[in-house]
Design an enzyme around this catalytic site. Structure first.
Site, mmCIF file in Angstrom:
data_model
loop_
_atom_site.group_PDB
_atom_site.id
_atom_site.type_symbol
_atom_site.label_atom_id
_atom_site.label_comp_id
_atom_site.label_asym_id
_atom_site.label_seq_id
_atom_site.Cartn_x
_atom_site.Cartn_y
_atom_site.Cartn_z
ATOM 1 N N GLU A 32 -7.944 -3.757 -6.192
ATOM 2 C CA GLU A 32 -6.608 -4.220 -5.821
ATOM 3 C C GLU A 32 -5.571 -3.106 -5.944
ATOM 4 O OE1 GLU A 32 -5.592 -6.945 -4.393
ATOM 5 O OE2 GLU A 32 -7.619 -7.756 -4.336
ATOM 6 N N GLN A 37 -0.881 -0.412 -0.349
ATOM 7 C CA GLN A 37 -0.402 0.548 0.645
ATOM 8 C C GLN A 37 -1.538 1.305 1.356
ATOM 9 O OE1 GLN A 37 2.918 0.645 1.233
ATOM 10 N NE2 GLN A 37 3.332 -0.772 -0.424
ATOM 11 N N LEU A 75 -5.969 9.291 -1.428
ATOM 12 C CA LEU A 75 -5.517 7.903 -1.362
ATOM 13 C C LEU A 75 -3.995 7.803 -1.388
ATOM 14 C CD1 LEU A 75 -7.812 5.635 -3.596
ATOM 15 C CD2 LEU A 75 -7.272 5.334 -1.184
ATOM 16 N N GLY A 76 -3.336 8.807 -1.943
ATOM 17 C CA GLY A 76 -1.882 8.784 -2.031
ATOM 18 C C GLY A 76 -1.379 7.892 -3.147
ATOM 19 N N TYR A 115 1.621 -9.878 -7.622
ATOM 20 C CA TYR A 115 0.531 -10.050 -6.666
ATOM 21 C C TYR A 115 -0.817 -9.691 -7.285
ATOM 22 C CZ TYR A 115 -2.943 -9.122 -3.203
ATOM 23 O OH TYR A 115 -4.145 -9.122 -2.535
ATOM 24 N N CYS A 197 -7.635 -19.807 16.023
ATOM 25 C CA CYS A 197 -7.242 -20.001 14.630
ATOM 26 C C CYS A 197 -7.609 -21.392 14.132
ATOM 27 C CB CYS A 197 -5.728 -19.783 14.492
ATOM 28 S SG CYS A 197 -5.146 -19.965 12.793
#
Length: 335
Positions: A32, A37, A75-76, A115, A197
């Protein structure tokens, strides 16, 4: 009920992802944090390498921070790597290496927000917490035709409360994962595939033909562009890299750069900081790197030192250092 339809659809169509084949909260936590990002496709090889090297909280807590940064390279958002390293030590000291299972305890850990705490609580411990990220906001804002700006905290809170009511007495993990997969596969940012959907009969935006207008996401971003002189500084076959002690690229190794107007100003600033004089040899190339809230426009020059300096490395040694993408693309194209 839409939650039943969503869970049923997810179980029949879910993506096979390595971090879904576990209920180990440590592995879910790492995945996670990496996924913040960053796209799923980009994360998978990093996640697999990281877990292979650090399979437990204990192994991560004993690692050298520089090795953690090296595995994170590319990965930044490198502060994430520092936070998980620090948190692994806290988990060993405060929780005896056992990941806490209470939401508030998880939320209190460094680098973990609502989150991520909800995702871990749901995926690892099957508790009734909605993991509301941008994907979930998109799906739910369309299903319930929410016209408020989802970039605002009050809208996120409202959607979270709505979702928490849906999740009670249901499989929270499948519900949350289902929102993610539905957003990825069907309820896309542009041109949602509404006819495929499972929630189309219940979706108010589909009913009112507003699915291409929603969600409303208007962020106020102060984006700054910096014009930098970036130096490839050499002495014979060695290159100077400086370890950043703080800031955007904390603990990463990078090229020396200054927000100055010319390579001659660079030389003066370098002499002021390092008490050594450089010679400007040549202009190399302009590079541009975009971060979330800033852009670096780097004018790269080659400078030569008359003697070896501290923190100079051979080509082979450079490969072992954690270097941010912004500078690694310069180094690999030149060296």
């Amino acid at each position: 009920m839409i939650q039943d339809k969503l869970i049923k659809w997810y179980k029949e169509n879910k993506r096979d992802l390595p971090f879904r084949n576990t209920d180990d909260p440590y592995k879910i936590w790492i995945s996670e944090i990496m996924l913040q990002q960053t796209t799923v496709a980009a994360v998978i090889p990093y996640y697999e390498r990281f877990i292979n090297r650090f399979p437990t909280i204990s192994s991560l807590s004993k690692a050298d921070l520089e090795e953690v940064y090296k595995l994170w390279e590319g990965l930044g958002y490198y502060r994430r790597a520092k936070h998980i390293h620090e948190t692994s030590k806290i988990l060993m000291e405060k929780y005896d290496g056992i990941f806490p299972n209470e939401y508030e305890d998880i939320l209190s850990l460094k680098g973990i927000g609502p989150y991520t705490a909800s995702a871990i609580s749901s995926f690892a411990f099957h508790k009734s917490y909605s993991a509301i990220d941008g994907n979930a906001l998109r799906v739910l804002s369309r299903v319930f035709e929410i016209k408020e700006n989802i970039a605002l905290n009050k809208t996120v809170k409202m959607i979270t409360e709505l979702s928490n009511k849906l999740i009670v007495d249901h499989d929270s993990s499948s519900y949350n994962q289902g929102l993610m997969d539905l957003a990825n596969m069907i309820c896309k940012v542009k041109n949602p595939q509404c006819t495929n959907c499972p929630l189309s009969d219940d979706c108010l935006s589909y009913k009112h033909h507003s699915e291409k207008l929603l969600p409303i996401s208007i962020k106020k971003v102060n984006h700054k562009e910096l014009s930098l002189i970036t130096g490839i500084i050499t002495y014979e076959d060695q290159y100077l890299l400086i370890k950043n002690d703080d800031g955007l690229l904390e603990n990463m190794y990078g090229l020396v750069q200054y927000e100055v107007e010319s390579p001659y100003s660079f030389i003066s600033k370098f002499e002021e900081d390092y008490h050594e004089r450089l010679e400007a040899v040549s202009f190399i190339k302009d590079y541009r790197h975009v971060f979330t809230h800033r852009t670096w426009k780097m004018h790269v020059y080659h400078f030569v030192s008359s003697k070896p300096l501290d923190h100079m490395y051979t080509k082979e040694e450079l490969l072992t250092l954690p270097i941010p993408t912004a500078h690694k693309k310069i180094i690999t194209s030149i060296i």
